[in-house]
Design an enzyme around this catalytic site. Structure first.
Site, PDB file in Angstrom:
ATOM      1  N   ARG A  60       2.176   3.888  -5.034  1.00  0.00           N
ATOM      2  CA  ARG A  60       1.987   5.418  -4.605  1.00  0.00           C
ATOM      3  C   ARG A  60       2.945   6.317  -5.830  1.00  0.00           C
ATOM      4  NH1 ARG A  60      -1.197   6.860  -0.360  1.00  0.00           N
ATOM      5  NH2 ARG A  60      -1.692   4.807   0.635  1.00  0.00           N
ATOM      6  N   ALA A 119      -1.634   3.273  11.458  1.00  0.00           N
ATOM      7  CA  ALA A 119      -2.198   4.218  11.153  1.00  0.00           C
ATOM      8  C   ALA A 119      -3.106   4.298  12.520  1.00  0.00           C
ATOM      9  CB  ALA A 119      -3.420   3.970   9.905  1.00  0.00           C
ATOM     10  N   ARG A 163       3.236 -12.521  19.248  1.00  0.00           N
ATOM     11  CA  ARG A 163       4.351 -11.975  18.379  1.00  0.00           C
ATOM     12  C   ARG A 163       4.640 -10.622  18.727  1.00  0.00           C
ATOM     13  NH1 ARG A 163       4.032  -9.072  13.740  1.00  0.00           N
ATOM     14  NH2 ARG A 163       2.152  -9.151  12.343  1.00  0.00           N
ATOM     15  N   ARG A 174       7.355  -8.137   9.190  1.00  0.00           N
ATOM     16  CA  ARG A 174       8.301  -7.258   8.226  1.00  0.00           C
ATOM     17  C   ARG A 174       9.466  -7.878   7.901  1.00  0.00           C
ATOM     18  NH1 ARG A 174      10.991  -2.536   9.545  1.00  0.00           N
ATOM     19  NH2 ARG A 174      10.540  -3.196  11.884  1.00  0.00           N
ATOM     20  N   SER A 184       0.912  -1.238  -0.046  1.00  0.00           N
ATOM     21  CA  SER A 184      -0.152   0.125   0.042  1.00  0.00           C
ATOM     22  C   SER A 184       0.688   1.229  -0.176  1.00  0.00           C
ATOM     23  CB  SER A 184      -0.910   0.189   1.111  1.00  0.00           C
ATOM     24  OG  SER A 184      -0.137   0.010   2.546  1.00  0.00           O
ATOM     25  N   HIS A 185       2.123   1.172   0.168  1.00  0.00           N
ATOM     26  CA  HIS A 185       3.016   2.300   0.151  1.00  0.00           C
ATOM     27  C   HIS A 185       4.371   2.088  -0.655  1.00  0.00           C
ATOM     28  CE1 HIS A 185       0.240   3.156   3.337  1.00  0.00           C
ATOM     29  NE2 HIS A 185       0.501   4.516   3.290  1.00  0.00           N
ATOM     30  N   GLU A 215      -4.720   0.816   2.727  1.00  0.00           N
ATOM     31  CA  GLU A 215      -5.132  -0.693   2.577  1.00  0.00           C
ATOM     32  C   GLU A 215      -6.541  -0.795   2.005  1.00  0.00           C
ATOM     33  OE1 GLU A 215      -3.133  -3.348   3.305  1.00  0.00           O
ATOM     34  OE2 GLU A 215      -1.578  -2.279   3.764  1.00  0.00           O
ATOM     35  N   HIS A 264       4.610  14.354   2.395  1.00  0.00           N
ATOM     36  CA  HIS A 264       4.629  13.150   3.046  1.00  0.00           C
ATOM     37  C   HIS A 264       3.578  11.893   2.444  1.00  0.00           C
ATOM     38  CE1 HIS A 264       5.323   9.681   5.802  1.00  0.00           C
ATOM     39  NE2 HIS A 264       6.578  10.248   6.221  1.00  0.00           N
ATOM     40  N   PHE A 265       4.119  10.796   1.841  1.00  0.00           N
ATOM     41  CA  PHE A 265       3.028   9.703   1.215  1.00  0.00           C
ATOM     42  C   PHE A 265       3.667   8.311   1.930  1.00  0.00           C
ATOM     43  CE2 PHE A 265       0.989   9.321  -3.051  1.00  0.00           C
ATOM     44  CZ  PHE A 265      -0.145   9.654  -2.289  1.00  0.00           C
ATOM     45  N   THR A 304      -5.248   9.834   8.492  1.00  0.00           N
ATOM     46  CA  THR A 304      -5.037   8.412   8.995  1.00  0.00           C
ATOM     47  C   THR A 304      -3.773   8.389   9.783  1.00  0.00           C
ATOM     48  OG1 THR A 304      -4.238   8.026   6.720  1.00  0.00           O
ATOM     49  CG2 THR A 304      -6.432   7.155   7.221  1.00  0.00           C
ATOM     50  N   PRO A 319       5.511  -6.914  17.209  1.00  0.00           N
ATOM     51  CA  PRO A 319       5.259  -6.172  16.012  1.00  0.00           C
ATOM     52  C   PRO A 319       6.911  -5.986  15.263  1.00  0.00           C
ATOM     53  CG  PRO A 319       4.793  -4.819  17.966  1.00  0.00           C
ATOM     54  CD  PRO A 319       5.329  -6.257  18.354  1.00  0.00           C
TER      55      PRO A 319
HETATM   56  P1  NDP Z   1      -0.909  -2.444  10.302  1.00  0.00           P
HETATM   57  O1  NDP Z   1      -2.326  -2.670  10.722  1.00  0.00           O
HETATM   58  O2  NDP Z   1      -0.548  -3.673   9.298  1.00  0.00           O
HETATM   59  O3  NDP Z   1       0.051  -3.059  11.200  1.00  0.00           O
HETATM   60  C1  NDP Z   1       0.492  -2.170  12.248  1.00  0.00           C
HETATM   61  C2  NDP Z   1       1.527  -2.574  13.286  1.00  0.00           C
HETATM   62  O4  NDP Z   1       0.989  -3.597  13.923  1.00  0.00           O
HETATM   63  C3  NDP Z   1       2.667  -2.856  12.568  1.00  0.00           C
HETATM   64  O5  NDP Z   1       3.830  -2.676  13.370  1.00  0.00           O
HETATM   65  C4  NDP Z   1       2.544  -4.366  12.821  1.00  0.00           C
HETATM   66  O6  NDP Z   1       3.939  -5.114  12.723  1.00  0.00           O
HETATM   67  C5  NDP Z   1       1.958  -4.624  13.905  1.00  0.00           C
HETATM   68  N1  NDP Z   1       1.172  -6.065  13.959  1.00  0.00           N
HETATM   69  C6  NDP Z   1       0.281  -6.512  13.329  1.00  0.00           C
HETATM   70  N2  NDP Z   1      -0.314  -7.704  13.802  1.00  0.00           N
HETATM   71  C7  NDP Z   1       0.222  -7.964  14.968  1.00  0.00           C
HETATM   72  C8  NDP Z   1       0.194  -8.851  15.759  1.00  0.00           C
HETATM   73  N3  NDP Z   1      -0.725  -9.884  15.798  1.00  0.00           N
HETATM   74  N4  NDP Z   1       1.048  -9.038  16.934  1.00  0.00           N
HETATM   75  C9  NDP Z   1       1.843  -7.725  16.908  1.00  0.00           C
HETATM   76  N5  NDP Z   1       1.898  -6.878  16.229  1.00  0.00           N
HETATM   77  C10 NDP Z   1       1.049  -6.872  15.227  1.00  0.00           C
HETATM   78  O7  NDP Z   1      -0.405  -1.196   9.568  1.00  0.00           O
HETATM   79  P2  NDP Z   1      -1.553   0.017   9.154  1.00  0.00           P
HETATM   80  O8  NDP Z   1      -2.274  -0.851   8.031  1.00  0.00           O
HETATM   81  O9  NDP Z   1      -2.249   0.691  10.271  1.00  0.00           O
HETATM   82  O10 NDP Z   1      -0.546   0.947   8.478  1.00  0.00           O
HETATM   83  C11 NDP Z   1       0.010   0.693   7.254  1.00  0.00           C
HETATM   84  C12 NDP Z   1       1.148   1.501   6.776  1.00  0.00           C
HETATM   85  O11 NDP Z   1       0.542   2.566   6.260  1.00  0.00           O
HETATM   86  C13 NDP Z   1       2.124   1.794   7.963  1.00  0.00           C
HETATM   87  O12 NDP Z   1       3.340   1.778   7.766  1.00  0.00           O
HETATM   88  C14 NDP Z   1       1.990   3.493   7.900  1.00  0.00           C
HETATM   89  O13 NDP Z   1       3.000   4.243   8.246  1.00  0.00           O
HETATM   90  C15 NDP Z   1       1.478   3.937   6.563  1.00  0.00           C
HETATM   91  N6  NDP Z   1       0.517   5.022   6.610  1.00  0.00           N
HETATM   92  C16 NDP Z   1       1.025   6.202   6.379  1.00  0.00           C
HETATM   93  C17 NDP Z   1       0.274   7.300   6.204  1.00  0.00           C
HETATM   94  C18 NDP Z   1       0.897   8.545   5.867  1.00  0.00           C
HETATM   95  O14 NDP Z   1       0.108   9.798   5.983  1.00  0.00           O
HETATM   96  N7  NDP Z   1       2.042   8.942   5.159  1.00  0.00           N
HETATM   97  C19 NDP Z   1      -1.157   7.267   6.908  1.00  0.00           C
HETATM   98  C20 NDP Z   1      -1.423   6.010   7.404  1.00  0.00           C
HETATM   99  C21 NDP Z   1      -0.784   4.990   7.367  1.00  0.00           C
HETATM  100  P3  NDP Z   1       4.114  -6.278  11.110  1.00  0.00           P
HETATM  101  O15 NDP Z   1       4.591  -5.215  10.365  1.00  0.00           O
HETATM  102  O16 NDP Z   1       5.390  -6.984  11.926  1.00  0.00           O
HETATM  103  O17 NDP Z   1       3.091  -6.978  11.174  1.00  0.00           O
HETATM  104  O1  PYC Z   2      -2.597   4.965   3.992  1.00  0.00           O
HETATM  105  O2  PYC Z   2      -3.875   6.244   4.848  1.00  0.00           O
HETATM  106  C1  PYC Z   2      -2.738   5.820   4.364  1.00  0.00           C
HETATM  107  C2  PYC Z   2      -2.003   7.070   3.724  1.00  0.00           C
HETATM  108  C3  PYC Z   2      -2.223   8.440   3.638  1.00  0.00           C
HETATM  109  C4  PYC Z   2      -1.023   8.969   3.025  1.00  0.00           C
HETATM  110  C5  PYC Z   2      -0.325   8.020   2.834  1.00  0.00           C
HETATM  111  N1  PYC Z   2      -0.922   6.925   3.128  1.00  0.00           N
END
Ligand code: NDP
Ligand code: PYC
Length: 339
Positions: free
Chosen positions: A51, A179, A302, A308, A46-47, A187, A119-120, A159, A304
């Site tokens: 993008r 997020a 597990r 990854r 997703s990133h 996502e 930022h994205f 988000t 976090p």
């Molecule tokens: P996820 O819900 O996929 O994951 C969130 C965190 O939870 C991760 O660190 C993940 O680790 C951890 N996690 C997930 N499942 C478990 C578990 N069972 N036990 C322990 N830890 C767990 O992420 P989001 O969908 O919320 O976000 C995805 C990406 O989007 C992020 O990288 C975020 O920075 C980016 N984003 C960017 C934005 C922007 O404005 N630039 C805005 C919003 C989001 P693991 O990776 O190991 O699964």
């Molecule tokens: O996934 O919500 C998101 C997001 C916003 C900006 C970059 N990623």
């Protein structure tokens, strides 16, 4: 849906070529290609390359300066500010990271404010090098309105992701990055592209009705994770990356944005802490491991970042499997300005 397999080098070259064709200089193109490649490497499609269309739109519309050169200022012993001068965030962050680390090592805790950036990206690759340098870190950034404040009825917060990094002596840093919405918008976009329904509770349609249809939720709004608790975290991030550092909140970023689909202008805050200066220099690292051991003792639990790092190992050996449609779009974008 057909997939293709790309090496990390392929992904980096593709991204950097595309950004260069659309007006980035080599420094900016490489810095953005690094974060896109890191996202694909670690399984965050997703990133990743998805993008690029947004980055390109922002270059083509002139909203982002692909030749921006960030300026670093030490505002106080523990506060570093980088003015991105209207460029993408990665180069500004690269300029501020070393001064942030140096300040935190002197003062125990230091902050980096990034202003006038676009930022994205996923946050974890931004704080991983800080944690690798032995510091604990948090990072947060706002976006444009996508999330309804608890009890409200209209998107106001971005988000707004929040990432945390913890250094470990014998393992790569522990990182979480999430997020403040139930699901990141990226996502939801992926679910829309792949034709998957969303789980209950992710968002509402344009009329405010709960919906499992990602296309309808993209026209409507997302909900904060954990109700009022996630909503307050989203608000805190608005303040940290907005009012605190003299940058915009998500609603202000949208007012200024030209709607090209690329990242809006805004700010980001990163805080770094040196655990050696908080009173338990000899013990903190082993003490933290005891907590991690307790977590891992529980069946099903597990840490976090485990997923990854697992994805990373597989990407380094076997490349990244990704949607052919995304790949072809990027190839087409890379040729768009070729004469
Ligand atoms: P996820 O819900 O996929 O994951 C969130 C965190 O939870 C991760 O660190 C993940 O680790 C951890 N996690 C997930 N499942 C478990 C578990 N069972 N036990 C322990 N830890 C767990 O992420 P989001 O969908 O919320 O976000 C995805 C990406 O989007 C992020 O990288 C975020 O920075 C980016 N984003 C960017 C934005 C922007 O404005 N630039 C805005 C919003 C989001 P693991 O990776 O190991 O699964
Ligand atoms: O996934 O919500 C998101 C997001 C916003 C900006 C970059 N990623």
């Amino acid at each position: 849906m057909t997939d293709v397999v790309l090496s990390l080098d392929d992904i980096h070259s593709l991204a950097s070529k595309c950004l260069t064709v659309h007006g980035c200089d080599a420094n900016n193109a490489n810095a953005v290609a690094d974060v896109i490649t890191a996202a694909e490497r670690d399984g965050c499609h997703s990133h990743g390359l998805m993008r690029l269309a947004g980055y390109v739109a922002a270059l083509d519309s002139g909203k982002v300066d692909g030749h921006a050169s960030p300026e670093v200022q030490q505002l106080a012993p523990a506060v570093v500010r980088v003015d991105g001068n209207g460029g993408f965030a990665p180069l500004a962050l690269a300029a501020g990271r070393a001064p942030l680390i140096e300040s935190a090592r002197k003062t125990g805790i230091a902050a980096l404010s990034l202003v006038n950036i676009h930022h994205f990206a996923a946050l974890w690759s931004e704080i991983e090098p800080i944690a690798e340098a032995g510091l604990a870190a948090i990072a947060c950034v706002s976006y444009m309105p996508a999330v309804i404040p608890a009890g409200g009825n209209k998107a106001l917060y971005g988000t707004n992701p929040f990432a945390f990094g913890w250094p470990r002596r014998n393992s790569p840093p522990l990182i979480f990055d999430q997020a403040s919405s139930v699901m990141a918008k990226g996502e939801v976009m992926l679910a829309a592209r792949e034709g998957h329904a969303l789980p209950d509770g992710v968002g509402v349609d344009a009329d405010g009705n709960p919906s499992n249809d990602p296309d309808e939720v993209l026209k409507g709004a997302l909900l904060a994770f954990g109700g009022h608790k996630g909503s307050s975290i989203a608000m805190m991030i608005e303040l940290f990356s907005g009012a605190l550092i003299g940058e915009s909140h998500s609603f202000e970023a949208k007012e200024r944005d030209n709607g090209d689909g690329g990242p809006p202008q805004g700010g980001e805050l990163i805080i770094a802490m040196d655990p050696n200066l908080f009173g338990d220099a000899d013990g903190w690292a082993d003490h933290a491991e005891k907590l991690f051991d307790q977590i891992l003792k529980q069946d099903g639990a597990r840490l976090p970042s485990a997923r990854r790092y697992h994805n990373r190992t597989s990407a380094l050996t076997s490349g990244v499997t990704m949607s052919e449609a995304v790949y072809e779009k990027v190839v087409a974008l890379s040729k768009a300005n070729d004469a």
